[in-house]
Design a protein around this motif. Structure first.
Motif, PDB file in Angstrom:
ATOM      1  N   ASP A 190      16.942   1.283 -65.034  1.00  0.00           N
ATOM      2  CA  ASP A 190      17.505   2.256 -64.091  1.00  0.00           C
ATOM      3  C   ASP A 190      17.656   3.662 -64.668  1.00  0.00           C
ATOM      4  O   ASP A 190      18.561   4.405 -64.285  1.00  0.00           O
ATOM      5  N   ALA A 191      16.779   4.031 -65.581  1.00  0.00           N
ATOM      6  CA  ALA A 191      16.822   5.394 -66.129  1.00  0.00           C
ATOM      7  C   ALA A 191      16.358   6.385 -65.055  1.00  0.00           C
ATOM      8  O   ALA A 191      15.525   6.053 -64.213  1.00  0.00           O
ATOM      9  N   PRO A 192      16.889   7.598 -65.083  1.00  0.00           N
ATOM     10  CA  PRO A 192      16.524   8.605 -64.075  1.00  0.00           C
ATOM     11  C   PRO A 192      15.179   9.260 -64.403  1.00  0.00           C
ATOM     12  O   PRO A 192      15.104  10.431 -64.759  1.00  0.00           O
ATOM     13  N   ILE A 193      14.121   8.466 -64.313  1.00  0.00           N
ATOM     14  CA  ILE A 193      12.785   8.979 -64.626  1.00  0.00           C
ATOM     15  C   ILE A 193      11.914   8.954 -63.387  1.00  0.00           C
ATOM     16  O   ILE A 193      12.215   8.269 -62.409  1.00  0.00           O
ATOM     17  N   LYS A 194      10.827   9.692 -63.453  1.00  0.00           N
ATOM     18  CA  LYS A 194       9.832   9.698 -62.385  1.00  0.00           C
ATOM     19  C   LYS A 194       8.545   9.134 -62.974  1.00  0.00           C
ATOM     20  O   LYS A 194       7.960   9.728 -63.887  1.00  0.00           O
ATOM     21  N   GLY A 244       8.236  13.192 -68.856  1.00  0.00           N
ATOM     22  CA  GLY A 244       9.226  13.292 -69.920  1.00  0.00           C
ATOM     23  C   GLY A 244      10.222  14.411 -69.749  1.00  0.00           C
ATOM     24  O   GLY A 244      11.270  14.417 -70.372  1.00  0.00           O
ATOM     25  N   VAL A 245       9.907  15.364 -68.888  1.00  0.00           N
ATOM     26  CA  VAL A 245      10.784  16.499 -68.654  1.00  0.00           C
ATOM     27  C   VAL A 245      11.040  16.624 -67.151  1.00  0.00           C
ATOM     28  O   VAL A 245      10.105  16.576 -66.355  1.00  0.00           O
ATOM     29  N   ILE A 246      12.299  16.759 -66.794  1.00  0.00           N
ATOM     30  CA  ILE A 246      12.674  16.962 -65.395  1.00  0.00           C
ATOM     31  C   ILE A 246      13.087  18.419 -65.231  1.00  0.00           C
ATOM     32  O   ILE A 246      13.953  18.916 -65.947  1.00  0.00           O
ATOM     33  N   ASP A 247      12.461  19.094 -64.287  1.00  0.00           N
ATOM     34  CA  ASP A 247      12.723  20.509 -64.025  1.00  0.00           C
ATOM     35  C   ASP A 247      13.879  20.630 -63.028  1.00  0.00           C
ATOM     36  O   ASP A 247      13.746  20.243 -61.866  1.00  0.00           O
ATOM     37  N   LEU A 248      14.992  21.130 -63.483  1.00  0.00           N
ATOM     38  CA  LEU A 248      16.169  21.303 -62.623  1.00  0.00           C
ATOM     39  C   LEU A 248      16.366  22.745 -62.173  1.00  0.00           C
ATOM     40  O   LEU A 248      17.361  23.051 -61.509  1.00  0.00           O
ATOM     41  N   ARG A 249      15.420  23.614 -62.535  1.00  0.00           N
ATOM     42  CA  ARG A 249      15.544  25.005 -62.111  1.00  0.00           C
ATOM     43  C   ARG A 249      15.578  25.080 -60.587  1.00  0.00           C
ATOM     44  O   ARG A 249      14.877  24.335 -59.910  1.00  0.00           O
ATOM     45  N   ASN A 250      16.405  25.970 -60.091  1.00  0.00           N
ATOM     46  CA  ASN A 250      16.634  26.190 -58.659  1.00  0.00           C
ATOM     47  C   ASN A 250      17.467  25.101 -57.997  1.00  0.00           C
ATOM     48  O   ASN A 250      17.711  25.167 -56.799  1.00  0.00           O
ATOM     49  N   LYS A 251      17.906  24.091 -58.743  1.00  0.00           N
ATOM     50  CA  LYS A 251      18.860  23.109 -58.217  1.00  0.00           C
ATOM     51  C   LYS A 251      20.253  23.701 -58.354  1.00  0.00           C
ATOM     52  O   LYS A 251      20.509  24.523 -59.223  1.00  0.00           O
ATOM     53  N   ALA A 252      21.162  23.263 -57.512  1.00  0.00           N
ATOM     54  CA  ALA A 252      22.526  23.782 -57.556  1.00  0.00           C
ATOM     55  C   ALA A 252      23.345  23.055 -58.614  1.00  0.00           C
ATOM     56  O   ALA A 252      23.205  21.848 -58.801  1.00  0.00           O
ATOM     57  N   ASP A 253      24.201  23.818 -59.310  1.00  0.00           N
ATOM     58  CA  ASP A 253      25.146  23.201 -60.241  1.00  0.00           C
ATOM     59  C   ASP A 253      26.371  22.741 -59.456  1.00  0.00           C
ATOM     60  O   ASP A 253      26.373  22.763 -58.212  1.00  0.00           O
ATOM     61  N   LEU A 287      16.341   9.604 -73.880  1.00  0.00           N
ATOM     62  CA  LEU A 287      16.223   8.144 -73.865  1.00  0.00           C
ATOM     63  C   LEU A 287      15.867   7.605 -75.257  1.00  0.00           C
ATOM     64  O   LEU A 287      16.356   6.551 -75.661  1.00  0.00           O
ATOM     65  N   ALA A 288      15.036   8.342 -75.991  1.00  0.00           N
ATOM     66  CA  ALA A 288      14.707   7.930 -77.356  1.00  0.00           C
ATOM     67  C   ALA A 288      15.969   7.891 -78.211  1.00  0.00           C
ATOM     68  O   ALA A 288      16.184   6.944 -78.977  1.00  0.00           O
ATOM     69  N   SER A 289      16.817   8.900 -78.069  1.00  0.00           N
ATOM     70  CA  SER A 289      18.064   8.936 -78.835  1.00  0.00           C
ATOM     71  C   SER A 289      19.014   7.816 -78.427  1.00  0.00           C
ATOM     72  O   SER A 289      19.645   7.187 -79.276  1.00  0.00           O
ATOM     73  N   ALA A 290      19.118   7.562 -77.124  1.00  0.00           N
ATOM     74  CA  ALA A 290      19.987   6.480 -76.656  1.00  0.00           C
ATOM     75  C   ALA A 290      19.505   5.133 -77.191  1.00  0.00           C
ATOM     76  O   ALA A 290      20.303   4.317 -77.666  1.00  0.00           O
TER      77      ALA A 290
END
Length: 144
Positions: A111-115, A63-72, A89-92
């Motif tokens: 095609d949601a960006p989920i794992k 439910g949570v994707i960790d983007l820490r240390n990824k480049a902006d 996704l719940a809101s959408a």
């Protein structure tokens, strides 16, 4: 008390994570499909007008994707960004399901960006919650 007969209320499932897991297994059995499931409810955010939705339980995906240390966009490393895809996704889906007389109990999101994940729904759902002392609204929560 919305969307139920007069003098009635609709409660969450007694065990939302277990209910999400059960729905996931039924879809797997019926359609041989690995899916993510979100059980949601409307809620309000502090200092924001209107309702949105929040995932009360999830099954089958992180439910949570960790983007820490990824480049902006400019190559700087993100320091605190954790994206709550379950609530987003719940809101959408809530836009399509509606809040009034739409009669749409479920939405299929493709095609949601989920794992996908085989972790238990209980663990996946718990991962959406942070300790009260880490909450950005902790000062506000002390007054409740």
């Amino acid at each position: 008390q919305s969307n139920v007969p007069t003098n009635s209320i609709a409660l969450w499932p007694e065990n939302p994570a277990k209910s999400a897991e059960r729905i996931k297994k039924l879809i797997k059995k019926e359609f041989n499909a690995n899916v993510g499931i979100i059980l949601s409810d409307s809620h309000c955010l502090p200092l924001r007008l209107g309702t949105t939705a929040v995932a009360i339980a999830i099954a089958g995906f992180l439910g949570v994707i960790d983007l820490r240390n990824k480049a902006d966009l400019f190559g700087r490393k993100l320091k605190i960004t954790l994206t709550n895809v379950a609530d987003q996704l719940a809101s959408a889906a809530n836009i399509l399901m509606g809040e009034a007389s739409e009669h749409i109990p479920a939405v299929l999101v493709k095609d949601a960006p989920i794992k996908l994940s085989s972790k238990s729904a209980k663990k996946l759902t718990r991962a959406l919650i942070i300790p009260r002392n880490e909450c950005l609204f902790r000062e506000y929560n002390k007054k409740i």
